[in-house]
Write a protein that holds these residues in place. Structure first.
Motif: not given
Length: 205
Positions: A34, A30, A32, A141, A61, A119, A63
């Protein structure tokens, strides 16, 4: 929006972490994406929270904090100094946008406030968007990581919120023109779409 393919990342410089290519890496984890800036107090407040999420879901994840360099209040030097000062408090990937290309592709001129996060699921589509300070993000999440997140339901909610937002914008213009009957009827219609809408209820009472 939720359900749309996530745009590719166009980055001028990776300040922290390894470069991310969503076309190659989306299926593995995944992601994200931002958006933030050094001059933004809420963005600074979200840094430790994002680090917490990155540490908790590091296997699932990645980010990426993306910021667009601005020579007046968010220069490349200010960005790098900020990341260096944060140290382990900012332990996720940080990148400088390529002259606003990534920001424009994701935010589209419609999302005005930052911090704002998108996401991206393993299918390369957006499954959630909103403020990283949203207290509901942690549940999202956890649900996405465990495969229990209902993307269709989330899209339906997002679509309804978008529609209501457009209606409020139209009613604001009508209000400015003194068209109070139009405003009243519009608020009634919003209440039919969303009976629990607090703003519409307050304006009607």
């Amino acid at each position: 929006n939720v359900g749309d393919p996530a745009p590719q990342l166009k980055i001028s410089e990776w300040v922290r972490g390894e470069p991310v290519d969503l076309a190659k890496h989306a299926a593995k984890k995944l992601h994200m994406v931002e958006f933030w800036a050094t001059w933004c107090p809420p963005c600074k407040a979200s840094v430790p929270l994002l680090t917490q999420y990155q540490d908790k879901y590091q296997k699932d994840l990645t980010i990426i904090g993306v910021t667009d360099a601005d020579p007046y209040r968010n220069s490349s030097k200010e960005i790098k100094d900020f990341v260096k000062t944060q140290g382990k408090n900012m332990s996720y990937t940080v990148a400088i946008d390529d002259r606003g290309a990534t920001t424009d592709a994701y935010m589209g001129g419609e999302v005005m406030g930052i911090p704002h996060a998108f996401l991206v699921g393993k299918d390369g589509k957006v499954v959630w968007q909103g403020s990283p300070l949203d207290p509901g993000l942690e549940k999202v999440l956890a649900a996405v990581v465990t495969g229990k997140y209902d993307v269709k339901a989330a899209k339906a909610v997002a679509d309804k919120e978008e529609e209501i937002g457009k209606r409020f914008a139209a009613l604001d213009r009508a209000y400015q023109m003194g068209q109070m009957i139009v405003v009243w009827d519009g608020l009634v219609e919003i209440m039919k779409l969303d009976p629990a809408n607090e703003m519409a209820m307050q304006l009607l009472t």
